[in-house]
Design a protein around this motif. Structure first.
Motif, PDB file in Angstrom:
ATOM      1  N   GLU A   1      -5.030 -12.145  -0.553  1.00  0.00           N
ATOM      2  CA  GLU A   1      -5.750 -11.376   0.459  1.00  0.00           C
ATOM      3  C   GLU A   1      -5.445  -9.895   0.289  1.00  0.00           C
ATOM      4  O   GLU A   1      -4.289  -9.501   0.106  1.00  0.00           O
ATOM      5  CB  GLU A   1      -5.345 -11.843   1.862  1.00  0.00           C
TER       6      GLU A   1
ATOM      7  N   ASP B   1      -1.989   2.485  12.386  1.00  0.00           N
ATOM      8  CA  ASP B   1      -2.837   1.306  12.507  1.00  0.00           C
ATOM      9  C   ASP B   1      -2.185   0.116  11.805  1.00  0.00           C
ATOM     10  O   ASP B   1      -1.333   0.273  10.923  1.00  0.00           O
ATOM     11  CB  ASP B   1      -4.209   1.599  11.877  1.00  0.00           C
ATOM     12  N   GLU B   2      -2.578  -1.078  12.216  1.00  0.00           N
ATOM     13  CA  GLU B   2      -2.083  -2.287  11.564  1.00  0.00           C
ATOM     14  C   GLU B   2      -2.912  -2.577  10.320  1.00  0.00           C
ATOM     15  O   GLU B   2      -4.045  -2.128  10.188  1.00  0.00           O
ATOM     16  CB  GLU B   2      -2.157  -3.480  12.519  1.00  0.00           C
ATOM     17  N   GLU B   3      -2.326  -3.355   9.420  1.00  0.00           N
ATOM     18  CA  GLU B   3      -3.054  -3.746   8.220  1.00  0.00           C
ATOM     19  C   GLU B   3      -4.214  -4.665   8.583  1.00  0.00           C
ATOM     20  O   GLU B   3      -4.093  -5.530   9.446  1.00  0.00           O
ATOM     21  CB  GLU B   3      -2.117  -4.467   7.236  1.00  0.00           C
ATOM     22  N   ARG B   4      -5.335  -4.456   7.916  1.00  0.00           N
ATOM     23  CA  ARG B   4      -6.515  -5.272   8.154  1.00  0.00           C
ATOM     24  C   ARG B   4      -6.934  -5.956   6.856  1.00  0.00           C
ATOM     25  O   ARG B   4      -6.948  -5.343   5.794  1.00  0.00           O
ATOM     26  CB  ARG B   4      -7.685  -4.417   8.664  1.00  0.00           C
ATOM     27  N   ALA B   5      -7.266  -7.232   6.954  1.00  0.00           N
ATOM     28  CA  ALA B   5      -7.743  -7.971   5.789  1.00  0.00           C
ATOM     29  C   ALA B   5      -9.169  -7.542   5.478  1.00  0.00           C
ATOM     30  O   ALA B   5     -10.049  -7.599   6.330  1.00  0.00           O
ATOM     31  CB  ALA B   5      -7.688  -9.468   6.058  1.00  0.00           C
ATOM     32  N   VAL B   6      -9.400  -7.082   4.253  1.00  0.00           N
ATOM     33  CA  VAL B   6     -10.726  -6.582   3.874  1.00  0.00           C
ATOM     34  C   VAL B   6     -11.394  -7.432   2.799  1.00  0.00           C
ATOM     35  O   VAL B   6     -12.607  -7.352   2.614  1.00  0.00           O
ATOM     36  CB  VAL B   6     -10.637  -5.120   3.395  1.00  0.00           C
TER      37      VAL B   6
ATOM     38  N   GLN C   1       0.830  -1.198   0.000  1.00  0.00           N
ATOM     39  CA  GLN C   1       0.000   0.000   0.000  1.00  0.00           C
ATOM     40  C   GLN C   1       0.868   1.252   0.000  1.00  0.00           C
ATOM     41  O   GLN C   1       1.842   1.355   0.764  1.00  0.00           O
ATOM     42  CB  GLN C   1      -0.917  -0.004   1.222  1.00  0.00           C
TER      43      GLN C   1
ATOM     44  N   ARG D   1      -4.330  -0.484   5.383  1.00  0.00           N
ATOM     45  CA  ARG D   1      -3.998   0.245   6.612  1.00  0.00           C
ATOM     46  C   ARG D   1      -4.750   1.573   6.556  1.00  0.00           C
ATOM     47  O   ARG D   1      -4.461   2.440   5.737  1.00  0.00           O
ATOM     48  CB  ARG D   1      -2.496   0.484   6.714  1.00  0.00           C
ATOM     49  N   PHE D   2      -5.766   1.721   7.443  1.00  0.00           N
ATOM     50  CA  PHE D   2      -6.626   2.899   7.401  1.00  0.00           C
ATOM     51  C   PHE D   2      -5.980   4.113   8.070  1.00  0.00           C
ATOM     52  O   PHE D   2      -6.412   5.235   7.862  1.00  0.00           O
ATOM     53  CB  PHE D   2      -7.954   2.588   8.072  1.00  0.00           C
TER      54      PHE D   2
ATOM     55  N   ARG E   1      -5.240  -6.318   1.945  1.00  0.00           N
ATOM     56  CA  ARG E   1      -5.048  -5.736   3.268  1.00  0.00           C
ATOM     57  C   ARG E   1      -4.913  -4.224   3.140  1.00  0.00           C
ATOM     58  O   ARG E   1      -4.223  -3.726   2.242  1.00  0.00           O
ATOM     59  CB  ARG E   1      -3.806  -6.314   3.959  1.00  0.00           C
TER      60      ARG E   1
END
Length: 504
Positions: free
Chosen positions: A391, A400-405, A375, A395-396, A393
């Motif tokens: 997957e 913050d940590e990366e989140r799987a979306v 990203q 980072r908003f 991922r």
């Protein structure tokens, strides 16, 4: 002769109890609590009645040992013991089953046994204290009766005691899915004194005696928890490398929403047959009651991923093949041109344009856990997935940590905005399984756009639709008119960026 010395206090107690009973029936909505209150007030009423009857001879000036007062006292005493047993049952229900053991599933059979014990004690109390008879004789008589009934009802009693043992051991509970040694599978819907009721997948119910359940070999699919594993066998040809076959099968399993990630699906070679290799895929899911749906989802995903990988399911055959050229090894995915033609983004290309684009693409094989794009990184390429599962991922926030979306699989693509506008990557893409992807660079698409600029407008329409779907989820509260206006502005802005990026 008129009554004398009537205890007005006891009559007042009876009246107050009756009034309290009416109030409880009106205001207390819980059925069990209403029964407890009713039983308690009934017991108090009987107690007051016995006290009144005890003083009954003095009211009507008869001898204390007369027959009528004695008969009335015995009748009242009998009705004192029976409500006492009922009160004990109601109190046990409220204080124990719904109080102390409220978090535990108390078997109905245990409640029934304890309730029967209360009434047996009441019967012995009536014999010993009301009629003043020795209990030993009753015990001896009941022993003889028990022997006779035991011989006559030995099968039924066997079921009853087996039911007690099953409720104490808890090899299965109501709601569990079990399999008997006869092969029958069903959901436990009831366990009573004599039998266990099971409901099959065809919504039919069988009643299995508890004696048979106590001696049967039972497989409980909900113990120690409701997760379980099942196996799927797939036959593939010898030309498919085992590592590739396992990667495709694992990706297919992980693409199913209900398949557990931990423990992860396990593909393995089961055997080598005359014309094919048998692969076995082991997956873990939850709730055996939905097993047919789980199996259907896994098999559907396996078929889809094998199709995208251009791997055919093998079957026994003995054919003679004559080839003028070497047969294609099945280590390649679906032909690149066919792959592109099935993707909406390139569906508007003509056949010669699709072939020209496919001839320039670069195939990449990535391993599970490998990061493909990051990203925020610069990029001008798009990736098309031929095999495997990736997957997405995001980072908003910087901290913050990366989140799987999301997860993307065969036939899907990512990086379209970087390819068409040169925008930085909006998400990180990580391979969950071994995968095969194709990379499309700006230099591959630029000749097509310059030769036929209207392709850019078609691409914008497709990307705008994808953006609209995303906005519909993220901004559901926005009014329809505002959403339409925003989409139109976005499409014009995107088309301008594409023309500028490709210098059209």
């Amino acid at each position: 002769m008129p009554l004398q010395g009537v205890p007005l206090a006891l009559l007042g107690l009876v009246a107050a109890g009756s009034f309290a009973l009416l109030l409880s029936l009106h205001f207390v909505r819980d059925r069990v609590n209403r029964k407890l209150i009713s039983s308690a007030l009934m017991f108090l009423f009987i107690c007051a009645l016995i006290i009144v009857i005890d003083d009954f001879p003095s009211w009507i000036e008869v001898e204390p040992g007369a027959a009528l007062p004695t008969l009335l006292w015995q009748i009242a005493s009998v009705f004192w013991w029976l409500p006492l047993a009922g009160l004990a049952i109601r109190a046990t229900e409220v204080l124990l089953w719904r109080g102390l053991f409220s978090e535990q599933a108390v078997p109905k059979l245990l409640k029934d046994v304890l309730g029967a014990a209360y009434f047996i004690i009441a019967v012995f109390g009536i014999v010993a204290f009301v009629f003043e008879q020795p209990v030993t004789g009753l015990l001896a008589t009941s022993g003889v009766v028990a022997v006779v009934l035991g011989f006559a009802l030995q099968n039924t009693l066997g079921d009853v005691f087996s039911g007690i043992a099953l409720n104490m051991e808890h090899p299965y509970r109501q709601g569990d899915w079990i399999q008997l040694d006869s092969g029958f599978e069903g959901e436990v819907v009831e366990i009573n004194w004599r039998a266990t009721h099971l409901r099959s997948r065809m919504d039919t119910e069988i009643i299995q005696p508890n004696a048979g359940m106590a001696t049967a070999r039972i497989v409980n699919f909900h113990y120690p928890d409701n997760s379980y594993a099942f196996l799927v066998q797939v036959r593939l040809g010898y030309r498919v490398p085992p590592a590739r076959a396992k990667a495709v099968l694992k990706a297919a399993a992980l693409a199913c929403e209900r398949v557990l990630v931990d423990p992860a699906p396990v593909p393995r070679i089961l055997s080598f047959e005359e014309s094919y290799v048998v692969y076995e895929l082991k997956v873990w899911v939850e709730n055996y009651g939905e097993h047919p749906d789980h199996l259907n989802n896994v098999l559907t995903r396996v078929w889809e991923h094998l199709r995208w990988a251009d791997i055919s399911v093998a079957y026994p055959q003995r054919d003679v093949h004559l080839y003028e050229q070497e047969e294609r090894e099945e280590f390649q995915s679906l032909a690149v041109a066919d792959l592109l033609s099935q993707i909406d983004l390139f569906a508007s290309l003509q056949e010669d344009e699709t072939m020209a684009l496919a001839a320039q693409l670069e195939m990449r094989q990535v391993r599970a856990g490998q990061h493909i794009v990051e990203q925020g990184a610069d990029g001008s390429s798009l990736y098309v997935i031929a095999e495997g599962l990736l997957e997405v991922r995001v980072r908003f926030d910087e901290n913050d940590e990366e989140r799987a979306v999301a997860k993307v699989g065969p036939g899907e693509f990512f990086g379209e905005m970087s390819l068409l506008t040169g925008a930085p990557r909006s998400a990180s893409i990580v391979a969950l399984t071994d995968a095969v992807i194709y990379k499309i660079e700006k230099i591959h698409l630029e000749p097509l756009l310059k030769a036929r600029p209207r392709i850019a407008e078609t691409l914008v329409d497709l990307l705008s639709q994808r953006q609209e779907a995303t906005e519909a989820v993220a901004q559901a509260s926005r009014d329809a008119a505002g959403r339409t206006a925003a989409q139109g502005g976005y499409a014009e802005q995107l088309l301008g960026r594409i023309r500028s990026f490709f210098q059209l």
